[in-house]
Write a protein that holds these residues in place. Sequence first.
Motif, PDB file in Angstrom:
ATOM      1  N   LEU A 128       2.551 -16.111 -16.744  1.00 32.28           N
ATOM      2  CA  LEU A 128       2.118 -14.671 -16.410  1.00 32.28           C
ATOM      3  C   LEU A 128       2.093 -13.980 -17.574  1.00 32.28           C
ATOM      4  O   LEU A 128       0.951 -13.015 -17.882  1.00 32.28           O
ATOM      5  N   ARG A 129       2.856 -14.033 -18.583  1.00 36.94           N
ATOM      6  CA  ARG A 129       3.034 -13.264 -19.686  1.00 36.94           C
ATOM      7  C   ARG A 129       1.885 -13.482 -20.759  1.00 36.94           C
ATOM      8  O   ARG A 129       1.176 -12.663 -21.358  1.00 36.94           O
ATOM      9  N   GLU A 130       1.262 -14.708 -20.619  1.00 42.88           N
ATOM     10  CA  GLU A 130       0.210 -14.849 -21.643  1.00 42.88           C
ATOM     11  C   GLU A 130      -0.950 -14.508 -20.855  1.00 42.88           C
ATOM     12  O   GLU A 130      -2.136 -14.394 -21.927  1.00 42.88           O
ATOM     13  N   ASN A 131      -1.028 -14.295 -19.638  1.00 35.53           N
ATOM     14  CA  ASN A 131      -2.522 -14.254 -19.020  1.00 35.53           C
ATOM     15  C   ASN A 131      -2.502 -12.603 -18.234  1.00 35.53           C
ATOM     16  O   ASN A 131      -3.585 -12.416 -17.577  1.00 35.53           O
ATOM     17  N   ALA A 132      -1.591 -12.051 -18.390  1.00 42.66           N
ATOM     18  CA  ALA A 132      -1.508 -10.307 -17.791  1.00 42.66           C
ATOM     19  C   ALA A 132      -2.609  -9.805 -18.356  1.00 42.66           C
ATOM     20  O   ALA A 132      -2.988 -10.008 -19.791  1.00 42.66           O
ATOM     21  N   THR A 133      -3.495  -9.000 -17.503  1.00 42.08           N
ATOM     22  CA  THR A 133      -4.674  -8.411 -18.257  1.00 42.08           C
ATOM     23  C   THR A 133      -4.299  -6.814 -17.437  1.00 42.08           C
ATOM     24  O   THR A 133      -4.459  -7.012 -16.203  1.00 42.08           O
ATOM     25  N   PRO A 134      -4.547  -5.860 -18.204  1.00 43.54           N
ATOM     26  CA  PRO A 134      -4.122  -5.727 -19.656  1.00 43.54           C
ATOM     27  C   PRO A 134      -2.743  -6.116 -20.001  1.00 43.54           C
ATOM     28  O   PRO A 134      -1.723  -5.917 -19.085  1.00 43.54           O
ATOM     29  N   PRO A 135      -2.463  -6.857 -21.088  1.00 43.68           N
ATOM     30  CA  PRO A 135      -0.794  -7.335 -21.485  1.00 43.68           C
ATOM     31  C   PRO A 135       0.077  -6.010 -21.266  1.00 43.68           C
ATOM     32  O   PRO A 135       0.954  -6.376 -21.237  1.00 43.68           O
ATOM     33  N   CYS A 160       0.746  -1.058  -0.110  1.00 44.87           N
ATOM     34  CA  CYS A 160       0.065  -0.001  -0.062  1.00 44.87           C
ATOM     35  C   CYS A 160       0.769   1.337   0.089  1.00 44.87           C
ATOM     36  O   CYS A 160       0.266   2.455  -0.047  1.00 44.87           O
ATOM     37  N   HIS A 161       2.285   1.181   0.332  1.00 48.44           N
ATOM     38  CA  HIS A 161       3.069   2.361   0.430  1.00 48.44           C
ATOM     39  C   HIS A 161       3.396   2.734  -0.951  1.00 48.44           C
ATOM     40  O   HIS A 161       4.111   3.704  -1.203  1.00 48.44           O
ATOM     41  N   VAL A 162       3.388   1.830  -1.991  1.00 48.37           N
ATOM     42  CA  VAL A 162       3.742   1.997  -3.280  1.00 48.37           C
ATOM     43  C   VAL A 162       2.879   3.055  -3.891  1.00 48.37           C
ATOM     44  O   VAL A 162       1.580   2.717  -4.013  1.00 48.37           O
ATOM     45  N   PRO A 163       2.997   4.148  -4.483  1.00 49.48           N
ATOM     46  CA  PRO A 163       2.308   5.419  -4.941  1.00 49.48           C
ATOM     47  C   PRO A 163       1.222   4.663  -6.064  1.00 49.48           C
ATOM     48  O   PRO A 163       1.583   3.696  -6.951  1.00 49.48           O
ATOM     49  N   SER A 164      -0.155   4.713  -5.860  1.00 49.49           N
ATOM     50  CA  SER A 164      -0.972   4.299  -6.717  1.00 49.49           C
ATOM     51  C   SER A 164      -0.614   4.657  -8.197  1.00 49.49           C
ATOM     52  O   SER A 164      -0.436   5.466  -8.659  1.00 49.49           O
ATOM     53  N   GLY A 165      -0.803   3.301  -9.007  1.00 53.71           N
ATOM     54  CA  GLY A 165      -0.668   3.273 -10.435  1.00 53.71           C
ATOM     55  C   GLY A 165       0.976   3.538 -10.792  1.00 53.71           C
ATOM     56  O   GLY A 165       1.115   3.565 -11.822  1.00 53.71           O
ATOM     57  N   GLY A 166       1.850   3.633  -9.907  1.00 49.52           N
ATOM     58  CA  GLY A 166       3.187   3.698 -10.244  1.00 49.52           C
ATOM     59  C   GLY A 166       3.965   2.693 -10.464  1.00 49.52           C
ATOM     60  O   GLY A 166       3.535   1.318 -10.355  1.00 49.52           O
ATOM     61  N   ARG A 167       4.832   2.732 -11.589  1.00 49.36           N
ATOM     62  CA  ARG A 167       5.648   1.553 -12.153  1.00 49.36           C
ATOM     63  C   ARG A 167       6.559   0.869 -11.035  1.00 49.36           C
ATOM     64  O   ARG A 167       7.086   1.612 -10.326  1.00 49.36           O
ATOM     65  N   VAL A 168       6.345  -0.568 -10.850  1.00 50.78           N
ATOM     66  CA  VAL A 168       7.149  -1.269 -10.252  1.00 50.78           C
ATOM     67  C   VAL A 168       8.028  -2.395 -10.856  1.00 50.78           C
ATOM     68  O   VAL A 168       7.599  -2.889 -11.961  1.00 50.78           O
ATOM     69  N   LEU A 169       9.175  -2.300 -10.460  1.00 47.92           N
ATOM     70  CA  LEU A 169      10.198  -3.248 -10.633  1.00 47.92           C
ATOM     71  C   LEU A 169      10.260  -4.543  -9.534  1.00 47.92           C
ATOM     72  O   LEU A 169      10.594  -4.098  -8.626  1.00 47.92           O
ATOM     73  N   ASP A 170      10.033  -5.700 -10.188  1.00 46.18           N
ATOM     74  CA  ASP A 170      10.171  -6.904  -9.505  1.00 46.18           C
ATOM     75  C   ASP A 170      11.520  -7.419  -9.768  1.00 46.18           C
ATOM     76  O   ASP A 170      11.440  -8.178 -10.986  1.00 46.18           O
ATOM     77  N   LEU A 171      12.569  -7.201  -9.043  1.00 44.72           N
ATOM     78  CA  LEU A 171      13.941  -7.607  -9.402  1.00 44.72           C
ATOM     79  C   LEU A 171      14.159  -9.280  -8.833  1.00 44.72           C
ATOM     80  O   LEU A 171      13.769  -9.474  -7.884  1.00 44.72           O
ATOM     81  N   ALA A 172      14.829  -9.620  -9.747  1.00 40.70           N
ATOM     82  CA  ALA A 172      15.073 -11.137  -9.617  1.00 40.70           C
ATOM     83  C   ALA A 172      13.818 -11.929  -9.598  1.00 40.70           C
ATOM     84  O   ALA A 172      13.545 -12.394  -8.402  1.00 40.70           O
ATOM     85  N   CYS A 173      12.715 -11.720 -10.163  1.00 42.08           N
ATOM     86  CA  CYS A 173      11.464 -11.903 -10.044  1.00 42.08           C
ATOM     87  C   CYS A 173      11.146 -13.398  -9.980  1.00 42.08           C
ATOM     88  O   CYS A 173       9.935 -13.681  -9.541  1.00 42.08           O
ATOM     89  N   GLY A 174      11.790 -14.399 -10.384  1.00 45.27           N
ATOM     90  CA  GLY A 174      11.369 -15.446 -10.374  1.00 45.27           C
ATOM     91  C   GLY A 174      10.399 -15.930 -11.187  1.00 45.27           C
ATOM     92  O   GLY A 174      10.074 -15.992 -12.367  1.00 45.27           O
ATOM     93  N   GLY A 175       9.320 -16.716 -10.506  1.00 46.76           N
ATOM     94  CA  GLY A 175       7.965 -17.038 -11.188  1.00 46.76           C
ATOM     95  C   GLY A 175       7.084 -16.120 -11.324  1.00 46.76           C
ATOM     96  O   GLY A 175       5.962 -15.963 -11.820  1.00 46.76           O
ATOM     97  N   GLY A 176       7.567 -14.635 -10.637  1.00 43.13           N
ATOM     98  CA  GLY A 176       6.528 -13.436 -10.944  1.00 43.13           C
ATOM     99  C   GLY A 176       5.480 -13.425 -10.006  1.00 43.13           C
ATOM    100  O   GLY A 176       4.520 -12.820 -10.020  1.00 43.13           O
ATOM    101  N   LEU A 190       1.149  -9.886  -7.979  1.00 44.04           N
ATOM    102  CA  LEU A 190       0.351  -9.250  -6.899  1.00 44.04           C
ATOM    103  C   LEU A 190       0.160  -7.727  -7.422  1.00 44.04           C
ATOM    104  O   LEU A 190      -0.804  -7.079  -7.333  1.00 44.04           O
ATOM    105  N   PHE A 191       1.224  -7.226  -7.938  1.00 44.06           N
ATOM    106  CA  PHE A 191       1.314  -5.606  -8.232  1.00 44.06           C
ATOM    107  C   PHE A 191       0.370  -5.330  -9.495  1.00 44.06           C
ATOM    108  O   PHE A 191      -0.275  -4.331  -9.671  1.00 44.06           O
ATOM    109  N   LEU A 192       0.432  -6.104 -10.283  1.00 42.28           N
ATOM    110  CA  LEU A 192      -0.512  -6.148 -11.635  1.00 42.28           C
ATOM    111  C   LEU A 192      -1.837  -5.988 -10.981  1.00 42.28           C
ATOM    112  O   LEU A 192      -2.655  -5.263 -11.558  1.00 42.28           O
ATOM    113  N   GLY A 193      -2.227  -6.862 -10.325  1.00 44.48           N
ATOM    114  CA  GLY A 193      -3.626  -7.121  -9.650  1.00 44.48           C
ATOM    115  C   GLY A 193      -3.931  -5.742  -8.737  1.00 44.48           C
ATOM    116  O   GLY A 193      -5.232  -5.639  -8.628  1.00 44.48           O
ATOM    117  N   LEU A 194      -3.083  -4.972  -8.475  1.00 38.29           N
ATOM    118  CA  LEU A 194      -3.321  -3.780  -7.562  1.00 38.29           C
ATOM    119  C   LEU A 194      -3.301  -2.490  -8.680  1.00 38.29           C
ATOM    120  O   LEU A 194      -3.237  -1.455  -8.189  1.00 38.29           O
TER     121      LEU A 194
END
Length: 201
Positions: A70-77, A28-44, A49-53
């Motif tokens: 995740l890449r095939e099912n991300a909405t919106p891609p 919740c502390h990440v600014p709303s709608g702000g771009r997020v870097l998932d570093l060393a993301c593994g299975g994503g 989580l952040f796409l869903g938010l």
Amino acid sequence: MTPETPAPPPKSELTGSNPSEWVRRFACHVPSGGRVLDLACGGGRHSRLFLGLGHPVLAADRDLSRLVDLRENATPPDRLETLECDLEGGGPFPFTPGSFAGLIVTNYLYRPILPQIVESLAPGGTLIYETFARGNEQFGRPSNPDFLLEPGELLQAVAGRLRVLAYEDLIVDKPKPAAIQRICAQREEGFRPRPPQSGGA
């Protein structure tokens, strides 16, 4: 400190790829709608989580094969970007300073890039970092000191650069016993890093 409200768990909790409770707690502390870097993301799991938010997400790792679903099912891609990169290969750090509203790192440590990770946050941006610490060798892997944080190391990494919102260095029981260090810290709007201290006796 006011208790934080965890983000709602995504569907991935049903598949065993649960996001970290620490990350959920401070998402919740990440600014709303702000771009997020998932570093060393593994299975994503945290990208999901952040796409869903509602955040656009850049998922980066040296092997992206586990992100196929995740890449095939991300909405919106178009909210999901991916980058295959070797952060330990000796090349330049691939992210521009001040680029991200949120930066997520879990179960990963490569000390030479800690300063660049911190500098990648935009003003108002939030770092959420959680990984293994010294003492984990009693529980199994990782046991190599190169992959274990020293006491207070995350605090030292952000000192003079970010404001610490929460920090823990402890033994956890779930999902398995482990020595863990974790931090949530924020780059304040208009914050100026303090000048380096000169050496002296």
